[in-house]
Design a protein around this motif. Structure first.
Motif, PDB file in Angstrom:
ATOM      1  N   GLU A 152      40.088  28.503  40.440  1.00  0.00           N
ATOM      2  CA  GLU A 152      39.457  29.785  40.157  1.00  0.00           C
ATOM      3  C   GLU A 152      38.364  29.633  39.113  1.00  0.00           C
ATOM      4  OE1 GLU A 152      42.787  32.026  39.010  1.00  0.00           O
ATOM      5  OE2 GLU A 152      43.288  32.661  41.033  1.00  0.00           O
ATOM      6  N   MET A 153      38.655  28.861  38.076  1.00  0.00           N
ATOM      7  CA  MET A 153      37.662  28.711  37.026  1.00  0.00           C
ATOM      8  C   MET A 153      36.462  27.901  37.518  1.00  0.00           C
ATOM      9  SD  MET A 153      38.846  30.636  34.936  1.00  0.00           S
ATOM     10  CE  MET A 153      37.315  30.464  34.039  1.00  0.00           C
ATOM     11  N   LEU A 155      35.394  27.796  40.592  1.00  0.00           N
ATOM     12  CA  LEU A 155      34.632  28.690  41.458  1.00  0.00           C
ATOM     13  C   LEU A 155      33.850  29.701  40.623  1.00  0.00           C
ATOM     14  CD1 LEU A 155      33.839  29.633  44.229  1.00  0.00           C
ATOM     15  CD2 LEU A 155      35.962  30.942  44.373  1.00  0.00           C
ATOM     16  N   ALA A 156      34.508  30.178  39.556  1.00  0.00           N
ATOM     17  CA  ALA A 156      33.817  31.123  38.677  1.00  0.00           C
ATOM     18  C   ALA A 156      32.574  30.478  38.078  1.00  0.00           C
ATOM     19  CB  ALA A 156      34.756  31.591  37.566  1.00  0.00           C
ATOM     20  N   ILE A 159      29.877  30.123  40.718  1.00  0.00           N
ATOM     21  CA  ILE A 159      29.259  31.424  40.955  1.00  0.00           C
ATOM     22  C   ILE A 159      28.318  31.783  39.813  1.00  0.00           C
ATOM     23  CG2 ILE A 159      29.775  33.894  41.047  1.00  0.00           C
ATOM     24  CD1 ILE A 159      32.334  33.073  42.618  1.00  0.00           C
ATOM     25  N   GLY A 181      28.876  39.748  37.612  1.00  0.00           N
ATOM     26  CA  GLY A 181      29.334  38.813  38.642  1.00  0.00           C
ATOM     27  C   GLY A 181      30.261  37.766  38.080  1.00  0.00           C
ATOM     28  N   VAL A 184      33.606  39.329  37.384  1.00  0.00           N
ATOM     29  CA  VAL A 184      34.417  39.491  38.593  1.00  0.00           C
ATOM     30  C   VAL A 184      35.035  38.154  38.984  1.00  0.00           C
ATOM     31  CG1 VAL A 184      34.299  39.858  41.073  1.00  0.00           C
ATOM     32  CG2 VAL A 184      33.241  41.477  39.533  1.00  0.00           C
ATOM     33  N   ALA A 185      34.198  37.123  38.929  1.00  0.00           N
ATOM     34  CA  ALA A 185      34.720  35.818  39.318  1.00  0.00           C
ATOM     35  C   ALA A 185      35.856  35.384  38.401  1.00  0.00           C
ATOM     36  CB  ALA A 185      33.589  34.792  39.284  1.00  0.00           C
ATOM     37  N   SER A 187      37.820  37.335  36.835  1.00  0.00           N
ATOM     38  CA  SER A 187      38.947  38.268  36.835  1.00  0.00           C
ATOM     39  C   SER A 187      40.110  37.766  37.670  1.00  0.00           C
ATOM     40  CB  SER A 187      38.499  39.636  37.344  1.00  0.00           C
ATOM     41  OG  SER A 187      38.170  39.555  38.715  1.00  0.00           O
ATOM     42  N   GLY A 188      39.832  36.859  38.604  1.00  0.00           N
ATOM     43  CA  GLY A 188      40.925  36.314  39.404  1.00  0.00           C
ATOM     44  C   GLY A 188      41.972  35.656  38.541  1.00  0.00           C
TER      45      GLY A 188
ATOM     46  N   ALA B  28      32.224  46.124  39.105  1.00  0.00           N
ATOM     47  CA  ALA B  28      31.357  44.964  39.305  1.00  0.00           C
ATOM     48  C   ALA B  28      31.121  44.664  40.783  1.00  0.00           C
ATOM     49  CB  ALA B  28      31.978  43.747  38.629  1.00  0.00           C
ATOM     50  N   LEU B  32      27.635  43.161  42.981  1.00  0.00           N
ATOM     51  CA  LEU B  32      27.499  41.896  43.693  1.00  0.00           C
ATOM     52  C   LEU B  32      27.022  42.114  45.127  1.00  0.00           C
ATOM     53  CD1 LEU B  32      30.593  40.246  42.150  1.00  0.00           C
ATOM     54  CD2 LEU B  32      28.221  40.153  41.450  1.00  0.00           C
ATOM     55  N   LEU B  50      26.724  32.724  48.352  1.00  0.00           N
ATOM     56  CA  LEU B  50      27.115  32.852  46.944  1.00  0.00           C
ATOM     57  C   LEU B  50      27.785  34.199  46.683  1.00  0.00           C
ATOM     58  CD1 LEU B  50      26.875  32.012  43.894  1.00  0.00           C
ATOM     59  CD2 LEU B  50      24.694  33.221  43.934  1.00  0.00           C
ATOM     60  N   VAL B  54      31.623  35.402  45.562  1.00  0.00           N
ATOM     61  CA  VAL B  54      31.952  36.276  44.433  1.00  0.00           C
ATOM     62  C   VAL B  54      32.820  37.442  44.908  1.00  0.00           C
ATOM     63  CG1 VAL B  54      31.012  37.828  42.696  1.00  0.00           C
ATOM     64  CG2 VAL B  54      29.865  35.679  43.199  1.00  0.00           C
ATOM     65  N   MET B  57      36.314  36.469  45.725  1.00  0.00           N
ATOM     66  CA  MET B  57      37.124  36.222  44.537  1.00  0.00           C
ATOM     67  C   MET B  57      37.537  37.532  43.874  1.00  0.00           C
ATOM     68  SD  MET B  57      36.398  33.173  41.978  1.00  0.00           S
ATOM     69  CE  MET B  57      37.672  32.638  40.858  1.00  0.00           C
ATOM     70  N   ARG B  60      40.131  39.146  45.962  1.00  0.00           N
ATOM     71  CA  ARG B  60      41.423  38.485  45.787  1.00  0.00           C
ATOM     72  C   ARG B  60      42.114  38.951  44.490  1.00  0.00           C
ATOM     73  NH1 ARG B  60      43.159  34.212  43.175  1.00  0.00           N
ATOM     74  NH2 ARG B  60      44.986  33.090  43.937  1.00  0.00           N
ATOM     75  N   SER B  61      41.304  39.244  43.495  1.00  0.00           N
ATOM     76  CA  SER B  61      41.868  39.730  42.237  1.00  0.00           C
ATOM     77  C   SER B  61      42.659  41.009  42.463  1.00  0.00           C
ATOM     78  CB  SER B  61      40.754  40.004  41.225  1.00  0.00           C
ATOM     79  OG  SER B  61      40.040  38.843  40.968  1.00  0.00           O
TER      80      SER B  61
END
Lengths: 413, 248
Positions: A152-153, A155-156, A159, A181, A184-185, A187-188, B28, B32, B50, B54, B57, B60-61
């Protein structure tokens, strides 16, 4: 509309809205796009009851207004809004700040050198590295979650880097979008922590019910979990199985919340009928635990741990006999029961308990599991599992003004 | 939608607790999508991939966050079973009283968030009975003070169930607490004492203080809506204040 259908509706409706904007307006103004998609999203979210819906609408409007202006103060203000939106992660301390901050900083760094003509793949790879770096920078509390959040990190970070490239290519207008953005990334990872907190809360609540019923059983459960984990590690179980084994140890006697206290603390020999009442704690445990999704894998261990390897004992078990985890729990349970004070006798010595386990190996207990426990005990660095329950419960109940529990007093004697 | 379906839906996902802490991410996501729309013509199609990443992800959260809510919901249900398994309350009482409280809450036009909290508190309010001496003595409503404290200790004052823990303190929980206590008392009167629904309603409404007349009236209205009792029976058996409220 059920929750699954509602969730699936989100991306579909968003795509429709975005496509509609493109078709009708060609390349629209950022503000129009932002406002339209936000409105769509709000309408969809309205199907989810949330008391704070009205509270964040002004924030959306403010972000939209700022996002439409590409002047430097506006970009900075947008970044500030992004940080405010990240309030939750930042409130969690430095580790969380690193989680969001490192990829974010990387994104802006990439943006600052965006004039260079470099392949997008480079930016994504660099961002992934930044994300992985943020993982390394996290505090130990987060690192002990293992490598679960590394993807996740990474990918974050990727991104973030991509958004940074976007900023460099398309102009500072995209800076505020980069900010949100990245959040959000990231936040997973935080959502996963929410789940972990919920699971810990669940186990904690059930344990508190058990300790209010019978303090000895709570302490016993904690020690059994500790012994079971040590035995499991000796047997080479992987971390996931060890974690489940530990939870099963904590909850293996949870069914005793339904057993009358007079039986749990009886000093004399139990009558047959009373023994049957005690035995009922296994199916009661299943009833309590089987509806809790993340505990479903441990229910068989709890239900089977009173079944002997030769088929004796009580509880339900499949054709293959009790699982390895249940056999580990059985040994840990018996060992702790023998080596601690009970209402009907004083604690037995560790040597006596081991001898008794060896005597029953092959009939009641798994010989390999007994051998693993012996190996654990023979290690020079062995320390019995610690139980902090007394100070813990005393402080908590005192804070709540709860009347003293008789078991607390007797357990301290 | 049938009442039981509404009750099941409200109880199962514990849905109203969702989203309170996740709203930054909810904001957010549209941003995006804007990235998708705006960036593709400027920088090429790689931006689309890309932004999809985002969005995936972020999406998924929410899915993961939902599982956290599901866990709390399952815990609430499990804690609601403890007292019954312990023999401290009659079988089915907790669920029946919670369902009734929920319907009364809807009648009182409580918010979705209040209804979810109400439903959770109605389920867990008896969990503290495990601390009572054998045999546990159950009283409808919230019971003995120590039971309330034990329930609060079990539910946990921290985390997302903190407000539920506060609500089980029947003396200080306002109309929500009154709703739960009334529903529990009614159910105990009908299923524990064998009273008729009309008589149980009369008992509940006559014992209620004047400031709880609206709650009693909500009970009467629910009973009429559900076809449990005839309107005339409610009007004949309830207290004057409750009857007035029902009549309105």
């Amino acid at each position: 509309m059920n929750s699954t259908a509602r969730s699936l509706a989100w991306p579909g409706a968003m795509a429709l809205a975005g496509g509609g904007v493109l078709l009708v307006f060609g390349l629209p103004a950022p503000l129009l796009t932002w406002a339209l998609l936000t409105a769509t999203h709000v309408v969809l979210l309205r199907t989810l009851p949330t008391p704070h819906l009205a509270a964040w609408l002004p924030l959306v409007a403010l972000s939209a207004a700022v996002g439409a202006d590409d002047s430097l103060p506006a970009v900075l203000l947008a970044a500030l809004i992004g940080v405010a939106l990240a309030g939750r992660p930042l409130q969690r301390g430095a580790a969380c700040a690193a989680t969001a901050g490192v990829p974010l900083a990387h994104a802006f760094a990439v943006a600052s050198v965006g004039g260079l003509q470099v392949s997008p793949a480079f930016y994504f790879a660099a961002g992934a590295a930044a994300g992985a770096t943020s993982f390394v920078l996290l505090g130990s509390a987060q690192r002990d979650k293992g490598l679960a959040i590394l993807p996740e990190m990474s990918l974050a970070g990727a991104i973030a880097a991509g958004l940074g490239l976007l900023t460099a290519t398309a102009g500072p207008l995209f800076a505020p979008l980069c900010t949100v953005g990245v959040l959000v990334a990231a936040s997973g990872a935080f959502a996963r922590r929410e789940v972990e907190a919920a699971e810990a809360h669940t186990v904690g609540s059930l344990m508190r019910a058990l300790e209010i019923k019978d303090l000895y059983t709570r302490g016993h459960s904690e020690r059994v979990a500790g012994y079971a984990r040590l035995i499991g590690a000796e047997l080479g179980l992987d971390p996931v199985r060890l974690a489940r084994l530990s939870v099963a140890g904590l909850l293996h006697d949870i069914g005793k919340v339904a057993v009358p206290r007079r039986l749990l603390r009886k000093r004399d020999r139990l009558a047959d009928r009373e023994y049957c009442e005690i035995q009922a704690h296994a199916p009661v445990a299943a009833t309590l635990l089987e509806g809790i999704g993340f505990l479903e894998p441990v229910v068989p261990f709890v239900v089977e741990h009173h079944v002997h390897v030769d088929g004796g004992g009580y509880g339900t078990v499949g054709d293959d006999g009790p699982s390895l985890e249940a056999r580990v729990l059985a040994v840990a349970d018996a060992f702790d029961a023998m080596t601690t004070h009970r209402p009907y006798r004083r604690a037995l010595t560790r040597a006596y308990a081991v001898a008794e386990l060896r005597r029953c190996a092959g009939t009641q207990f798994d010989p390999d599991v007994v051998a693993a426990l012996v190996h654990v005990l023979e290690r020079s660095e062995f320390v019995p599992p610690a139980v902090g329950v007394e100070s813990d419960i005393a402080a908590r109940l005192a804070a709540l003004g709860v009347p003293d529990i008789p078991e607390v007093i007797s357990a301290r004697l | 939608m049938h009442v039981s379906e509404r009750v099941a839906e409200r109880r199962a996902p514990f849905a109203s607790m969702l989203g309170r802490d996740e709203w930054p991410a909810l904001i957010a996501l549209p941003a995006l999508c804007s990235v998708i729309v705006l960036a593709v013509p400027l920088v090429g199609w790689w931006a689309l991939a890309l932004a999809v990443g985002v969005y995936a992800m972020g999406f998924r959260s929410f899915v993961v966050a939902r599982s956290a809510d599901a866990t709390y919901s399952q815990l609430v249900t499990s804690l609601g079973r403890i007292a019954e398994l312990n023999g401290a309350v009659p079988a089915g009482h907790v669920v029946r009283a919670a369902d009734l409280a929920l319907l009364m809450g809807e009648r009182l036009e409580l918010s979705e968030y209040q209804l979810a909290t109400l439903c959770a508190a109605a389920h867990v309010r008896t969990a503290g009975l495990v601390g009572r001496e054998d045999p546990p003595h159950y009283r409808p409503g919230f019971g003995h003070r120590s039971v309330v404290r034990w329930t609060q200790a079990i539910v946990g004052a921290d985390g997302r169930l903190g407000e539920v823990a506060e609500l089980v303190d029947g003396d200080e929980s306002g109309v929500l607490g009154d709703v739960i206590a009334t529903a529990a008392t009614y159910d105990e009167a009908v299923h524990g004492m064998g009273m008729t629904p009309a008589a149980a309603f009369g008992l509940v409404s006559r014992d209620a203080p004047p400031d709880e007349a609206a709650v009693s009236a909500a009970l009467g209205a629910v009973l009429i809506d559900q076809g449990v009792v005839l309107r005339q029976s409610v009007l004949e058996s309830g207290s004057a204040l409750a009857v007035d409220a029902v009549a309105k």
